[in-house]
Design a protein around this motif. Structure first.
Motif, PDB file in Angstrom:
ATOM      1  N   LEU A  42       4.467  11.102   3.282  1.00  0.00           N
ATOM      2  CA  LEU A  42       3.154  11.385   3.850  1.00  0.00           C
ATOM      3  C   LEU A  42       3.077  12.802   4.388  1.00  0.00           C
ATOM      4  O   LEU A  42       2.021  13.432   4.367  1.00  0.00           O
ATOM      5  N   MET A  48      -5.285   5.870   9.105  1.00  0.00           N
ATOM      6  CA  MET A  48      -6.651   6.363   8.926  1.00  0.00           C
ATOM      7  C   MET A  48      -7.415   5.412   8.004  1.00  0.00           C
ATOM      8  O   MET A  48      -6.835   4.778   7.137  1.00  0.00           O
ATOM      9  N   GLY A  68       0.765  -0.338   3.912  1.00  0.00           N
ATOM     10  CA  GLY A  68      -0.396   0.164   3.194  1.00  0.00           C
ATOM     11  C   GLY A  68      -0.299   1.621   2.818  1.00  0.00           C
ATOM     12  O   GLY A  68      -1.098   2.118   2.054  1.00  0.00           O
ATOM     13  N   ALA A  69       0.710   2.311   3.352  1.00  0.00           N
ATOM     14  CA  ALA A  69       0.859   3.710   2.981  1.00  0.00           C
ATOM     15  C   ALA A  69       1.320   3.781   1.542  1.00  0.00           C
ATOM     16  O   ALA A  69       0.846   4.575   0.753  1.00  0.00           O
ATOM     17  N   VAL A  70       2.265   2.951   1.232  1.00  0.00           N
ATOM     18  CA  VAL A  70       2.830   2.975  -0.105  1.00  0.00           C
ATOM     19  C   VAL A  70       2.814   1.575  -0.657  1.00  0.00           C
ATOM     20  O   VAL A  70       2.709   0.612   0.076  1.00  0.00           O
ATOM     21  N   LYS A  71       2.932   1.520  -1.941  1.00  0.00           N
ATOM     22  CA  LYS A  71       2.945   0.207  -2.583  1.00  0.00           C
ATOM     23  C   LYS A  71       4.264  -0.480  -2.268  1.00  0.00           C
ATOM     24  O   LYS A  71       5.314   0.123  -2.333  1.00  0.00           O
ATOM     25  N   ASN A  86       3.391   6.621  -5.281  1.00  0.00           N
ATOM     26  CA  ASN A  86       3.164   5.470  -4.398  1.00  0.00           C
ATOM     27  C   ASN A  86       1.961   5.713  -3.481  1.00  0.00           C
ATOM     28  O   ASN A  86       1.861   5.132  -2.411  1.00  0.00           O
ATOM     29  N   ASN A 125      -8.992   9.081   5.239  1.00  0.00           N
ATOM     30  CA  ASN A 125      -8.004   9.501   4.257  1.00  0.00           C
ATOM     31  C   ASN A 125      -8.597  10.512   3.301  1.00  0.00           C
ATOM     32  O   ASN A 125      -8.003  11.551   3.027  1.00  0.00           O
ATOM     33  N   ALA A 161       0.927   7.403  -1.135  1.00  0.00           N
ATOM     34  CA  ALA A 161       1.094   8.153   0.117  1.00  0.00           C
ATOM     35  C   ALA A 161      -0.216   8.264   0.897  1.00  0.00           C
ATOM     36  O   ALA A 161      -0.611   9.341   1.325  1.00  0.00           O
ATOM     37  N   LEU A 162      -0.887   7.144   1.097  1.00  0.00           N
ATOM     38  CA  LEU A 162      -2.089   7.147   1.939  1.00  0.00           C
ATOM     39  C   LEU A 162      -1.671   7.159   3.398  1.00  0.00           C
ATOM     40  O   LEU A 162      -0.612   6.666   3.751  1.00  0.00           O
ATOM     41  N   TYR A 163      -2.540   7.720   4.251  1.00  0.00           N
ATOM     42  CA  TYR A 163      -2.223   7.733   5.679  1.00  0.00           C
ATOM     43  C   TYR A 163      -2.600   6.377   6.262  1.00  0.00           C
ATOM     44  O   TYR A 163      -3.784   6.043   6.337  1.00  0.00           O
ATOM     45  N   PRO A 164      -1.623   5.582   6.685  1.00  0.00           N
ATOM     46  CA  PRO A 164      -1.916   4.191   7.055  1.00  0.00           C
ATOM     47  C   PRO A 164      -2.740   4.069   8.328  1.00  0.00           C
ATOM     48  O   PRO A 164      -3.389   3.052   8.536  1.00  0.00           O
ATOM     49  N   LEU A 166       2.306  -1.211  11.270  1.00  0.00           N
ATOM     50  CA  LEU A 166       1.284  -0.169  11.251  1.00  0.00           C
ATOM     51  C   LEU A 166       1.429   0.699  10.010  1.00  0.00           C
ATOM     52  O   LEU A 166       0.463   1.233   9.495  1.00  0.00           O
ATOM     53  N   ARG A 205      -6.207   1.017  -3.499  1.00  0.00           N
ATOM     54  CA  ARG A 205      -5.400   2.088  -2.914  1.00  0.00           C
ATOM     55  C   ARG A 205      -5.276   3.244  -3.891  1.00  0.00           C
ATOM     56  O   ARG A 205      -5.346   4.414  -3.517  1.00  0.00           O
ATOM     57  N   PRO A 249      -5.912   1.333   4.685  1.00  0.00           N
ATOM     58  CA  PRO A 249      -5.230   1.132   3.402  1.00  0.00           C
ATOM     59  C   PRO A 249      -4.486  -0.207   3.322  1.00  0.00           C
ATOM     60  O   PRO A 249      -4.419  -0.801   2.253  1.00  0.00           O
ATOM     61  N   ARG A 287      -8.980  11.016  -2.574  1.00  0.00           N
ATOM     62  CA  ARG A 287      -8.478  12.053  -1.696  1.00  0.00           C
ATOM     63  C   ARG A 287      -8.331  13.362  -2.459  1.00  0.00           C
ATOM     64  O   ARG A 287      -8.535  14.443  -1.899  1.00  0.00           O
TER      65      ARG A 287
END
Ligand SMILES: Nc1ncnc2c1ncn2[C@@H]1O[C@H](COP(=O)(O)OP(=O)(O)O)[C@@H](O)[C@H]1O
Ligand SMILES: [Mg+2]
Lengths: 275, 425
Positions: A165, B91, A271-274, B84, B96, B86-89, A268, B140, B132, B147
């Motif tokens: 990230l 936000m 959901g950032a990554v699969k 993968n 995002n 790399a979304l900001y979880p 928390l 996603r 996300p 983005r």
């Protein structure tokens, strides 16, 4: 996961039993603290409200000073310990350097070291160098014994942060500092709060060091002060007062957990990554 | 929008591993270039060097007119879609997507406008306020795309953006990516290990193996004129069949049959020098046919009889598997490695049975365990040098490595470069 009604009933009862087991002593102490001295020994669970005991402890200088000492010492120990542990944990989680394993196992060794075995020599040492009965005199051993725990918790937590990230943020136009500040810090916060609570509770609850390394209201914390409580007269047991004090010292912990609970949202980072 | 030029780029990791070796590639303004190769061949490394996330050991990288070797990612004006996501979880979807604009200090109203516009394109409008964690994989993926597109950057870099989706969604999103790229006309470098994605998406495809760029060309060019055994085996599905063969005069002795070498192939082989020479023959499954169904071009090839071992029917086509015993053997370490890397079956040695797959018309009557008459198109047979895997039959006039072809117009041409990116169209 689906549960049959029978399974649900079983778990509900089991959880209830555990909660009762844990809460009955707390309820008993609370009830004792609300009794007047002549009711203390009546063995009843509830015999009316009396705030006599609370009035008594707050009117004593010893207890008020102890509360201030406890809050101050625990807060400062937590701040310094978490600041140092964050940096150490960051390095342990993100960098590859020689001696990484040694540092981690060293920290573990300190955590396993029984405090009782050093408290005697600390007493002599602190008296010799003038740390006896001072705030730093308690903050130092608290940091020593909480740092390993904090480093462990935080490095485990930092390892779970998807560091990619940081790169995503940089590609999005962030400077390295902005990436850290706006993406990594919010993600690391729950871990930091968790570690902070653990450290604070250790310092707040400690009796051994507090009892050995302090003697006056200069640095005596609540657990140590409780031991020196006396009753209203020479011949009354100070049970009610001790109970009231015990209830009072629990309150900051409860407040702290309630405040930070919202921030320690498990998952928390999901959901950032699969996967 | 800009041209991206990789000029003899090399990447050596601190542990001494050379992940990208002397790579030269020009990606024209507005072009969609696919970087394809087996896992671990250095595709991501190359892409991350373009993004600025990885230092360049040697060579020069230019975006637009400026050398960007030492520029930070934020100063390169590129957007990247990570494998993968790399979304900001912490936000929401909208945050995002708007993060980059916010960092660039764009007005909040302008951010909202661009985000909602992108959300409309990506069908994310009703999810803008969600985190996300609460989205499906496909959603996603679309946020990750969003983005990138709200920023209107000079280039998109995508590192296997679809590989985490299930097969059906992948095909769907493939079309989506292609549509979005065409609409915006933004220079795009897309990394994948999936040759189907490479063939269907790109204007041009660059094939990599072990850090070395093997061939760059249009999908059809790679398919028809693979420069070496690796590219031949990697491109096309099912993979090309390889078998040892021998040239005798104007005849090519294949394990299944002797075929007459067409005039133009013999010319490429250098005439008499080819006599008695051991080569590797490569035949695509689609260059076989049921002998009964060959039309009036039957004289282009040869008919032979084999026993069919397995028939797979796909409805629209039919795969017949059979084996052929090789008389000749070819020993080459290099070759075995190449065949392994490309995912193609190994080239069988002498006396060994090699399995061959033929793609036939579904009307064919071939059946398992029965003999069948098949026909092979001799003009489509590819020959490779056993020593180094180099193609002996590739059209030498085909475009070379790296530099965009003289006929490079194939890519961005036909698109209106003036069109406002992100605009409704
Ligand atoms: N940080 C690194 N240090 C050393 N070697 C690396 C590093 N990152 C990747 N590699 C190696 O470089 C090669 C190419 O990696 P990569 O570009 O990720 O391949 P892919 O084509 O699958 O995207 C791999 O063999 C990998 O092991
Ligand atoms: Mg990769």
């Amino acid at each position: 996961m689906t549960h049959t009604p029978r399974e649900k009933a079983f778990w509900s009862i089991a959880i209830l039993v555990v909660i009762l087991y844990a809460l009955i002593p707390v309820a008993w102490i609370t009830s004792l603290s609300l009794k007047s001295p002549d009711q203390v020994a009546d063995g009843k669970f509830f015999s009316g409200f009396s705030f006599e005991n609370y009035d008594q402890i707050f009117s004593e200088n010893t207890f008020n000073a102890a509360l201030v000492n406890s809050l101050g010492i625990a807060a400062i120990a937590t701040l310094i310990s978490i600041a140092l542990a964050s940096m150490a944990a960051y390095a342990l989680a993100r960098l590859n350097f020689a001696g990484k394993a040694v540092i981690l196992s060293g920290a573990l060794a300190v955590a396993m070291f029984p405090p009782i075995s050093i408290v005697g020599s600390l007493f002599d040492l602190w008296r010799a160098i003038g740390l006896y009965d001072t705030w730093p005199g308690l903050i130092l051993p608290y940091m020593t014994f909480t740092l390993p725990l904090a480093i462990y918790t935080l490095s485990a937590f930092f390892r779970e942060i998807p560091w990619e990230l940081e790169q995503a943020a940089q590609v999005d136009g962030a400077t390295p500092f902005q990436a850290f500040r706006k993406v990594i810090v919010p993600l690391a916060a729950p871990g930091v709060f968790t570690a902070a609570i653990l450290v604070f509770i250790f310092a707040w609850n400690d009796f051994l060091f507090a009892n050995t390394l302090t003697s006056t209201t200069d640095a005596q914390t609540v657990p140590a002060a409780l031991a020196f409580f006396s009753g209203g007269s020479r011949f009354t047991e100070p049970i009610g007062a001790i109970s009231a004090a015990a209830v009072v010292v629990t309150i900051p912990i409860i407040i702290m957990v309630l405040i930070f609970q919202r921030r320690i949202v498990a998952g928390l980072t999901a959901g950032a990554v699969k996967g | 929008m800009s041209q991206i030029v990789l000029d003899h780029i090399t990447k050596k990791y601190p542990d001494g591993f050379e992940a990208v070796k002397d790579m030269s590639l020009t990606i024209e303004d507005g072009e969609f270039v696919i970087l394809v190769g087996p896992s671990g061949c250095g595709k991501s490394t190359a892409l991350r060097m373009i993004a600025g996330l990885e230092d360049i050991t040697d060579g020069e990288l230019r975006i637009g007119d400026s050398v960007v070797n030492d520029k930070a990612p934020k100063d390169r004006d590129i957007a990247m879609v990570f494998q993968n996501y790399a979304l900001y979880p912490h936000m929401t979807v909208a945050e995002n997507m708007g993060f980059a604009l916010k960092l660039a200090k764009v007005d909040q109203s302008e951010i909202d406008r661009k985000v909602s516009e992108a959300a409309k394109v990506l069908d994310l409008t009703q999810h803008l306020d969600r985190k996300p964690a609460n989205l499906s994989g496909g959603q996603r993926q679309r946020v990750a795309m969003g983005r990138a597109i709200v920023r209107d950057p000079s280039a998109f870099l995508m590192d296997e953006p679809l590989s985490n989706l299930d097969a059906k969604l992948r095909v769907q999103m493939r079309t989506e990516v292609s549509r979005i790229q065409q609409r915006l006309g933004t220079t795009t470098v897309y990394v994948t290990h999936d040759q189907t994605e490479a063939m269907t998406l790109g204007d041009r495809v660059a094939v990599m193996r072990s850090g070395v760029l093997q061939q760059v060309g249009s999908p059809m060019d790679l398919y028809n004129n693979p420069k070496n055994l690796f590219v031949a085996g990697f491109i096309g599905s099912p993979a090309m069949n390889f078998m040892p063969a021998q040239i005798e005069g104007d005849t090519l002795k294949l394990p299944v049959a002797d075929v007459r070498l067409p005039e133009e192939l013999r010319g490429n082989l250098g005439g008499s020098a080819g006599d008695g020479r051991q080569v590797i023959a490569g035949i695509r499954p689609e260059d076989f046919e049921d002998a009964h169904q060959v039309g009036d071009h039957k004289d282009r090839g040869t008919t032979f009889t084999v026993t069919i071992e397995l028939v797979e029917s796909m409805g629209s086509e039919l795969y017949a598997h059979f084996s052929a015993v090789s008389e000749h053997s070819i020993e080459s370490e290099e070759l075995r490695e190449l065949a392994e890397d490309s995912g193609a079956g190994e080239v069988p040695g002498a006396g060994e049975e090699g399995e061959i797959v033929a793609r036939l018309d579904p009307a064919s009557k071939v059946a398992r365990g029965k003999e069948a008459e098949l026909w092979v198109d001799a003009t489509k047979v590819k020959l490779f040098d056993p020593a180094d895997g180099r193609s002996l039959t590739a059209d030498s006039t085909a475009e070379g490595n790296g530099a965009p072809s003289a006929s490079g117009g194939q890519s961005p041409a036909g698109r209106d470069p003036e069109r406002e990116p992100g605009g409704r169209g």
